[in-house]
Design a protein around this motif. Structure first.
Motif, PDB file in Angstrom:
ATOM      1  N   ARG A   9     -23.615 -20.708 -24.500  1.00 30.00           N
ATOM      2  CA  ARG A   9     -22.619 -21.618 -25.051  1.00 30.00           C
ATOM      3  C   ARG A   9     -21.850 -20.972 -26.200  1.00 30.00           C
ATOM      4  NH1 ARG A   9     -23.996 -23.471 -29.826  1.00 30.00           N
ATOM      5  NH2 ARG A   9     -26.153 -23.697 -30.439  1.00 30.00           N
ATOM      6  N   GLY A  10     -20.732 -21.583 -26.519  1.00 29.02           N
ATOM      7  CA  GLY A  10     -19.906 -21.125 -27.627  1.00 29.02           C
ATOM      8  C   GLY A  10     -20.245 -21.876 -28.899  1.00 29.02           C
ATOM      9  N   PRO A  11     -19.405 -21.767 -29.907  1.00 32.61           N
ATOM     10  CA  PRO A  11     -19.681 -22.448 -31.177  1.00 32.61           C
ATOM     11  C   PRO A  11     -19.612 -23.955 -31.007  1.00 32.61           C
ATOM     12  CG  PRO A  11     -17.500 -21.460 -31.193  1.00 32.61           C
ATOM     13  CD  PRO A  11     -18.163 -21.012 -29.932  1.00 32.61           C
ATOM     14  N   ARG A  12     -20.423 -24.629 -31.744  1.00 32.71           N
ATOM     15  CA  ARG A  12     -20.447 -26.091 -31.708  1.00 32.71           C
ATOM     16  C   ARG A  12     -19.669 -26.655 -32.879  1.00 32.71           C
ATOM     17  NH1 ARG A  12     -26.361 -28.223 -29.982  1.00 32.71           N
ATOM     18  NH2 ARG A  12     -26.127 -27.741 -27.792  1.00 32.71           N
ATOM     19  N   ALA A  13     -19.501 -27.950 -32.874  1.00 30.72           N
ATOM     20  CA  ALA A  13     -18.845 -28.634 -33.987  1.00 30.72           C
ATOM     21  C   ALA A  13     -19.718 -28.535 -35.230  1.00 30.72           C
ATOM     22  CB  ALA A  13     -18.608 -30.100 -33.620  1.00 30.72           C
ATOM     23  N   ALA A  14     -19.159 -28.885 -36.354  1.00 38.99           N
ATOM     24  CA  ALA A  14     -19.886 -28.784 -37.622  1.00 38.99           C
ATOM     25  C   ALA A  14     -21.167 -29.591 -37.581  1.00 38.99           C
ATOM     26  CB  ALA A  14     -19.009 -29.283 -38.757  1.00 38.99           C
ATOM     27  N   ALA A  15     -22.207 -29.041 -38.131  1.00 40.30           N
ATOM     28  CA  ALA A  15     -23.487 -29.748 -38.226  1.00 40.30           C
ATOM     29  C   ALA A  15     -23.673 -30.158 -39.676  1.00 40.30           C
ATOM     30  CB  ALA A  15     -24.606 -28.847 -37.724  1.00 40.30           C
ATOM     31  N   GLY A  16     -24.867 -30.113 -40.188  1.00 40.36           N
ATOM     32  CA  GLY A  16     -25.143 -30.565 -41.546  1.00 40.36           C
ATOM     33  C   GLY A  16     -24.390 -29.790 -42.610  1.00 40.36           C
ATOM     34  N   ALA A  45     -19.446 -29.519 -19.329  1.00 36.95           N
ATOM     35  CA  ALA A  45     -18.778 -29.815 -18.068  1.00 36.95           C
ATOM     36  C   ALA A  45     -19.247 -28.862 -16.966  1.00 36.95           C
ATOM     37  CB  ALA A  45     -17.263 -29.718 -18.241  1.00 36.95           C
ATOM     38  N   VAL A  46     -19.386 -27.573 -17.296  1.00 30.78           N
ATOM     39  CA  VAL A  46     -19.854 -26.595 -16.311  1.00 30.78           C
ATOM     40  C   VAL A  46     -21.301 -26.892 -15.938  1.00 30.78           C
ATOM     41  CG1 VAL A  46     -20.355 -24.148 -15.920  1.00 30.78           C
ATOM     42  CG2 VAL A  46     -18.226 -24.820 -17.031  1.00 30.78           C
ATOM     43  N   SER A 101     -20.679 -17.152 -21.772  1.00 32.65           N
ATOM     44  CA  SER A 101     -20.912 -16.318 -20.595  1.00 32.65           C
ATOM     45  C   SER A 101     -21.617 -17.130 -19.521  1.00 32.65           C
ATOM     46  CB  SER A 101     -21.777 -15.113 -20.955  1.00 32.65           C
ATOM     47  OG  SER A 101     -21.089 -14.284 -21.850  1.00 32.65           O
ATOM     48  N   LEU A 102     -21.450 -16.681 -18.282  1.00 31.01           N
ATOM     49  CA  LEU A 102     -22.100 -17.295 -17.128  1.00 31.01           C
ATOM     50  C   LEU A 102     -22.807 -16.184 -16.368  1.00 31.01           C
ATOM     51  CD1 LEU A 102     -22.553 -19.673 -15.151  1.00 31.01           C
ATOM     52  CD2 LEU A 102     -20.357 -19.087 -14.111  1.00 31.01           C
ATOM     53  N   VAL A 103     -24.130 -16.296 -16.246  1.00 31.64           N
ATOM     54  CA  VAL A 103     -24.947 -15.264 -15.616  1.00 31.64           C
ATOM     55  C   VAL A 103     -25.793 -15.919 -14.532  1.00 31.64           C
ATOM     56  CG1 VAL A 103     -26.638 -13.435 -16.008  1.00 31.64           C
ATOM     57  CG2 VAL A 103     -25.079 -14.069 -17.842  1.00 31.64           C
ATOM     58  N   CYS A 104     -25.817 -15.307 -13.359  1.00 28.44           N
ATOM     59  CA  CYS A 104     -26.610 -15.823 -12.250  1.00 28.44           C
ATOM     60  C   CYS A 104     -27.523 -14.716 -11.743  1.00 28.44           C
ATOM     61  CB  CYS A 104     -25.695 -16.318 -11.135  1.00 28.44           C
ATOM     62  SG  CYS A 104     -26.586 -16.937  -9.702  1.00 28.44           S
ATOM     63  N   TRP A 113     -15.658 -16.097 -21.707  1.00 25.67           N
ATOM     64  CA  TRP A 113     -14.898 -17.282 -21.304  1.00 25.67           C
ATOM     65  C   TRP A 113     -15.681 -17.977 -20.211  1.00 25.67           C
ATOM     66  CZ3 TRP A 113     -13.451 -17.469 -16.163  1.00 25.67           C
ATOM     67  CH2 TRP A 113     -13.572 -16.266 -15.465  1.00 25.67           C
ATOM     68  N   LEU A 114     -15.513 -19.251 -20.104  1.00 28.95           N
ATOM     69  CA  LEU A 114     -16.146 -19.991 -19.018  1.00 28.95           C
ATOM     70  C   LEU A 114     -15.086 -20.445 -18.033  1.00 28.95           C
ATOM     71  CD1 LEU A 114     -18.814 -22.234 -20.739  1.00 28.95           C
ATOM     72  CD2 LEU A 114     -19.192 -20.339 -19.192  1.00 28.95           C
ATOM     73  N   PRO A 115     -15.324 -20.240 -16.746  1.00 29.30           N
ATOM     74  CA  PRO A 115     -14.362 -20.732 -15.757  1.00 29.30           C
ATOM     75  C   PRO A 115     -14.394 -22.258 -15.702  1.00 29.30           C
ATOM     76  CG  PRO A 115     -16.283 -19.789 -14.673  1.00 29.30           C
ATOM     77  CD  PRO A 115     -16.450 -19.548 -16.135  1.00 29.30           C
ATOM     78  N   ALA A 116     -13.430 -22.817 -15.044  1.00 28.02           N
ATOM     79  CA  ALA A 116     -13.410 -24.264 -14.814  1.00 28.02           C
ATOM     80  C   ALA A 116     -14.661 -24.645 -14.030  1.00 28.02           C
ATOM     81  CB  ALA A 116     -12.159 -24.650 -14.037  1.00 28.02           C
ATOM     82  N   PRO A 117     -15.139 -25.872 -14.154  1.00 30.25           N
ATOM     83  CA  PRO A 117     -16.370 -26.262 -13.466  1.00 30.25           C
ATOM     84  C   PRO A 117     -16.376 -25.957 -11.971  1.00 30.25           C
ATOM     85  CG  PRO A 117     -15.782 -27.934 -15.053  1.00 30.25           C
ATOM     86  CD  PRO A 117     -14.654 -26.944 -15.038  1.00 30.25           C
TER      87      PRO A 117
END
Length: 155
Positions: A9-16, A45-46, A101-104, A113-117
């Protein structure tokens, strides 16, 4: 063999630590003073699209890039199981630990980057189909094993 899909995952919204989004906030509609729309989470979403389509025996992991203690050994293990060694394995791990990233099964399908779902689902399904084809081909051509025969014709 159990398959594994890893979403970094990428960065999240602000936390504490202050700001309008930290702590226990309530949306404006529920009597709170929180008016703005929360940020969109592409990983969610992905993940939901993958989980809706893939069978239950495929593990879909969402990992923070800061959790390298789990992420690096998992990427190395998956890459080695895939047959990667040396510089190819190193490049795969480096690309896999990048944010979004997306790894299988050790194959890096997207890095940075993440592709569309829908595109992510198509890429993962194609990779799983290739892995299954390789497994069947390798099992049939294994030394000391006789390839499966067609049933005998009826008399």
């Amino acid at each position: 063999m159990r398959h594994r899909v890893v979403l970094v995952r990428g960065p999240r919204a602000a936390a504490g630590g202050g700001g309008c989004c930290s702590g226990a906030t309530r949306p404006f509609d529920e009597g709170g003073g929180h008016r703005h729309v929360p940020p969109v989470d592409d990983v969610g979403a992905v993940y939901r699209a993958l989980r809706a389509v893939l069978p239950r025996d495929v593990a879909v992991e969402v990992v923070s890039p800061t959790n390298w203690v789990w992420l690096v050994p998992a990427l190395v293990t998956d890459g080695r199981r895939r047959g990667l060694r040396g510089a190819a394995l190193w490049r795969s791990v480096r690309a896999g630990i990048v944010v979004e990233s997306l790894v299988c099964d050790g194959a890096v399908l997207a890095s940075g980057w993440l592709p569309a779902p829908a595109a992510a689902v198509a890429a993962v399904e194609a990779e799983l189909a290739v892995a299954e084809l390789e497994r069947v081909t390798t099992a049939a051509a294994a030394p000391g094993r006789t390839p499966p025969r067609a049933p005998a014709p009826p008399p």
